[in-house]
Design a protein around this motif. Structure first.
Motif, PDB file in Angstrom:
ATOM      1  N   ILE A 164       0.824  -1.229   0.000  1.00 52.12           N
ATOM      2  CA  ILE A 164       0.000   0.000   0.000  1.00 52.12           C
ATOM      3  C   ILE A 164       0.857   1.278   0.000  1.00 52.12           C
ATOM      4  O   ILE A 164       2.014   1.251   0.388  1.00 52.12           O
ATOM      5  N   PRO A 165       0.270   2.394  -0.432  1.00 51.46           N
ATOM      6  CA  PRO A 165       0.997   3.661  -0.553  1.00 51.46           C
ATOM      7  C   PRO A 165       0.882   4.536   0.698  1.00 51.46           C
ATOM      8  O   PRO A 165       0.257   4.147   1.679  1.00 51.46           O
ATOM      9  N   TRP A 166       1.460   5.742   0.603  1.00 47.01           N
ATOM     10  CA  TRP A 166       1.573   6.611   1.782  1.00 47.01           C
ATOM     11  C   TRP A 166       0.471   7.657   1.876  1.00 47.01           C
ATOM     12  O   TRP A 166       0.430   8.426   2.810  1.00 47.01           O
ATOM     13  N   GLU A 193       7.017   2.848   3.268  1.00 47.41           N
ATOM     14  CA  GLU A 193       8.089   3.063   4.251  1.00 47.41           C
ATOM     15  C   GLU A 193       7.957   4.415   4.955  1.00 47.41           C
ATOM     16  O   GLU A 193       8.343   4.559   6.107  1.00 47.41           O
ATOM     17  N   GLY A 223      10.151  -0.723  -0.553  1.00 44.75           N
ATOM     18  CA  GLY A 223       9.548  -1.434  -1.681  1.00 44.75           C
ATOM     19  C   GLY A 223      10.567  -2.333  -2.363  1.00 44.75           C
ATOM     20  O   GLY A 223      10.248  -3.444  -2.782  1.00 44.75           O
ATOM     21  N   GLY A 227       8.868  -5.095  -0.357  1.00 46.68           N
ATOM     22  CA  GLY A 227       7.818  -5.111  -1.386  1.00 46.68           C
ATOM     23  C   GLY A 227       8.138  -6.111  -2.489  1.00 46.68           C
ATOM     24  O   GLY A 227       7.312  -6.947  -2.859  1.00 46.68           O
ATOM     25  N   ALA A 228       9.372  -6.038  -2.993  1.00 47.06           N
ATOM     26  CA  ALA A 228       9.758  -6.925  -4.097  1.00 47.06           C
ATOM     27  C   ALA A 228       9.734  -8.381  -3.634  1.00 47.06           C
ATOM     28  O   ALA A 228       9.361  -9.277  -4.405  1.00 47.06           O
ATOM     29  N   THR A 242      -1.736  -1.074  -4.274  1.00 48.45           N
ATOM     30  CA  THR A 242      -2.139   0.294  -4.584  1.00 48.45           C
ATOM     31  C   THR A 242      -0.888   1.141  -4.603  1.00 48.45           C
ATOM     32  O   THR A 242      -0.095   1.103  -3.647  1.00 48.45           O
ATOM     33  N   GLY A 243      -0.694   1.882  -5.671  1.00 48.59           N
ATOM     34  CA  GLY A 243       0.491   2.731  -5.777  1.00 48.59           C
ATOM     35  C   GLY A 243       0.649   3.223  -7.195  1.00 48.59           C
ATOM     36  O   GLY A 243      -0.332   3.329  -7.937  1.00 48.59           O
ATOM     37  N   SER A 244       1.883   3.485  -7.573  1.00 46.64           N
ATOM     38  CA  SER A 244       2.136   4.096  -8.883  1.00 46.64           C
ATOM     39  C   SER A 244       2.006   3.071 -10.008  1.00 46.64           C
ATOM     40  O   SER A 244       2.183   1.869  -9.804  1.00 46.64           O
ATOM     41  N   HIS A 250       5.885  -3.552 -12.353  1.00 48.47           N
ATOM     42  CA  HIS A 250       6.821  -4.520 -11.743  1.00 48.47           C
ATOM     43  C   HIS A 250       6.054  -5.646 -11.048  1.00 48.47           C
ATOM     44  O   HIS A 250       6.458  -6.801 -11.087  1.00 48.47           O
ATOM     45  N   GLU A 265      -4.452  -0.975  -8.147  1.00 48.96           N
ATOM     46  CA  GLU A 265      -5.079   0.358  -8.117  1.00 48.96           C
ATOM     47  C   GLU A 265      -3.950   1.350  -8.324  1.00 48.96           C
ATOM     48  O   GLU A 265      -3.125   1.535  -7.447  1.00 48.96           O
ATOM     49  N   LEU A 266      -3.916   2.000  -9.480  1.00 51.04           N
ATOM     50  CA  LEU A 266      -2.727   2.786  -9.825  1.00 51.04           C
ATOM     51  C   LEU A 266      -3.048   4.273  -9.937  1.00 51.04           C
ATOM     52  O   LEU A 266      -3.967   4.754  -9.292  1.00 51.04           O
ATOM     53  N   GLY A 268      -3.686   8.259 -11.622  1.00 49.64           N
ATOM     54  CA  GLY A 268      -4.787   8.871 -12.357  1.00 49.64           C
ATOM     55  C   GLY A 268      -4.456  10.283 -12.798  1.00 49.64           C
ATOM     56  O   GLY A 268      -3.460  10.879 -12.353  1.00 49.64           O
ATOM     57  N   PHE A 402       0.477  14.402  -8.377  1.00 53.04           N
ATOM     58  CA  PHE A 402       0.229  13.934  -7.013  1.00 53.04           C
ATOM     59  C   PHE A 402       0.554  15.009  -5.984  1.00 53.04           C
ATOM     60  O   PHE A 402       1.253  14.778  -4.996  1.00 53.04           O
ATOM     61  N   LEU A 428      -9.255   6.740 -14.055  1.00 51.09           N
ATOM     62  CA  LEU A 428      -9.706   6.377 -12.707  1.00 51.09           C
ATOM     63  C   LEU A 428     -11.036   7.036 -12.367  1.00 51.09           C
ATOM     64  O   LEU A 428     -12.046   6.369 -12.254  1.00 51.09           O
TER      65      LEU A 428
END
Ligand code: NAP
Ligand code: MG
Length: 497
Positions: A164-166, A193, A223, A227-228, A242-244, A250, A265-266, A268, A402, A428
């Motif tokens: 998930i994103p920040w 992070e 990430g 994440g990887a 959810t992120g870029s 990737h 979910e990327l 927009g 963003f 989106l």
């Protein structure tokens, strides 16, 4: 350096560096590495989090797999899972002030958004999915090729990785965890992070609520490492991300290793379209809130505002006025409208787009400068920024920024604005403002995006599917759609003679 009073509860939480949650226990990363957690409003260090790595993800996957296949979680009835989800919602509400304060310290967002937006939305999504476990049903299918009873059952997809994103740290954790728990899956969650603190606090509340060991594991870290490791892991059945858009690509590639189910979910670059016949006051306010809410750090931010030419100047003036009245400051100050941007890297990115906009010949109407005076000088602040007369094919109108940054673009008629709005790699959200009901619906039909708001912008609800077309991703969260994301369908054939 300015320090605002932090409540005793939050201060206590921040005192010791935060650990990973694996198999129901809080533990250090196998490397013992830590990452600093910064307050974006002051530049001060709040605490440290554990930097999880491949070995930690391995341990979390083993715990999640064991919890999935045997033990208390598997034995829980649907009704028990309902009660558990409801209890989690209650615990979030009980600790709402604390969670909101923590979110604002960590992410920077105004406390009113943390408290009345993110935290409320988080308990709501758990409460919504609390109703689901007893309603996840299969079907009997009228087959014609013999005397069979043919039926389907829905089973948890397995071990799920959630990254998930920040921008909405607690809320994104809630959106991901609630449906996965409703279906009986087990999870490895990786928060961003920069903003892991509320997910960690939520982990404590999950244990308090009675979520069995290994069902939810939280591996903080970067990430690139944690994440990887999740995206690549051969024993993780599904990744929800959810992120870029860049990282989403990737995740898809990494998932090929074991044909992971992925949902993305990327980003927009959502159009907000104002026709001349609209209630212009409401539309201007909706367009302003639609892009400046949460400092524009929102995947559905209406960052391209299209205004019909005969009312263009009028609407532009209102948006500029709105932007200039926004108060920039520390998110803990209840009077703040625009808090800090999450990180220095992001402020630099937004600032670079101000340069790009000027080079592209758009007109800077307001803002665009970093705020560095007084108590704000150590934080990551930027003025809300309005560009007029941007071309839709320019970078500021095509690339996701963003941040609190809007391009206001004129158009002449519906046909033109449909083609401009759809001329984007993203799909989106979209807003349509008009009093003509026929036009509203025909526009809704023509715009290629996952969510359309008519005479409003940005509403979200656990009952309403959320997700994107095109490079904004695929899969839908919320509602019954998230139940689909986290289940497999099994067909059973029973020979009757
Ligand atoms: P991001 O850089 O893609 O990061 C998202 C998450 O992915 C973070 O947890 C990140 O870890 C992790 N990550 C980074 N590289 C990875 C890799 N190689 N493998 C696996 N995981 C990796 O996005 P962000 O900058 O945090 O968030 C902003 C973006 O999210 C925007 O594009 C926005 O539109 C999008 N967003 C979309 C939605 C939606 O629902 N459609 C909602 C919110 C945000 P670290 O950060 O810890 O390194
Ligand atoms: Mg932080």
């Amino acid at each position: 350096m300015e320090t605002r009073a932090i409540s005793a509860t939050v201060a206590r939480f921040l005192l010791e560096s935060k650990k990973l949650l694996i198999n129901g226990e809080w533990m250090e990363s196998s490397s013992s590495d830590l990452l600093p957690v910064m307050n974006p409003a002051t530049g001060e260090r709040l605490t440290y989090i554990a930097a999880g790595n491949e070995e930690d993800v391995d341990r979390a996957v083993a715990a999640a797999r064991a919890a999935l296949e045997k033990g208390d979680w598997k034995k829980m009835t649907p009704m028990d899972r309902s009660k558990l989800l409801w209890k989690i919602a209650d615990l979030i509400d009980l600790h709402a002030d604390e969670l909101a304060e923590l979110e604002t310290l960590d992410n920077g967002k105004p406390i009113s958004i943390s408290r009345n937006g993110d935290v409320k939305a988080s308990s709501n999504v758990f409460r919504y999915y609390a109703g689901w476990p007893t309603k996840i049903v299969g079907e009997t299918n009228p087959v014609s090729n013999g005397n069979y009873l043919n039926y389907t059952v829905r089973e948890p997809v397995g071990v799920v990785g959630q990254i998930i994103p920040w921008n909405y740290p607690l809320m994104m954790a809630a959106w991901k965890l609630a449906p996965a728990l409703a279906v009986g899956a087990t999870v490895i969650l990786k928060p961003a992070e920069q903003t892991s603190l509320t997910a960690i606090r939520l982990g404590e509340l999950l244990i308090e609520a009675g979520v069995p060991a290994g069902v939810v594991n939280i591996v903080t870290g970067t990430g690139k490492k944690a994440g990887a490791a999740i995206a690549n892991h051969p024993r993780i059945d599904k990744v929800a991300f959810t992120g870029s858009t860049e990282v989403g690509r990737h995740i898809m590639q990494a998932g090929a290793v074991n044909i992971k189910r992925t949902s993305l979910e990327l980003g927009g670059k959502s159009p907000n379209i104002i026709f001349a016949d609209a209630d212009l006051e409401a539309a201007s306010l909706g367009a302003s809130e639609g892009v400046f809410y949460n400092m524009g750090q929102d995947c559905t931010a209406g960052s391209r505002v299209f205004v019909q030419r005969q009312v263009y100047e009028q609407v532009l003036e209102r948006i500029v006025q709105y932007a200039e009245n926004l108060r920039v400051g520390n998110g803990l100050d209840p009077l703040t409208d625009i808090g800090p941007i999450v990180s220095e890297e992001q402020v630099e990115r937004i600032s670079s787009y101000v340069e790009i906009g000027l080079e592209e010949g758009a007109t800077l109407m307001s803002g665009g400068k970093r705020v560095t005076d007084g108590v704000l000088k150590h934080g990551h602040f930027i003025q809300p920024t309005v560009f007029a007369n941007a071309r839709n094919d320019s970078r500021i109108a095509q690339e996701e920024i963003f941040g609190p940054f809007v391009s206001v673009i004129p158009f002449d008629d519906a046909e033109e604005v449909i083609s401009l709005a759809n001329d984007s790699i993203y799909g989106l959200g979209a807003g349509i403002w008009t009093r003509d009901i026929g036009r509203a619906h025909s526009m809704a039909k023509s715009i290629k995006s996952g969510m359309i708001w008519i005479n409003s912008y940005g509403a979200v609800d656990p009952a309403s599917p959320f997700g994107g077309y095109k490079m904004s991703g695929y899969g839908r969260e919320m509602g019954a759609y998230a139940i689909d994301l986290y289940t497999e369908t099994k067909t059973v054939w029973v020979k009757m003679d």
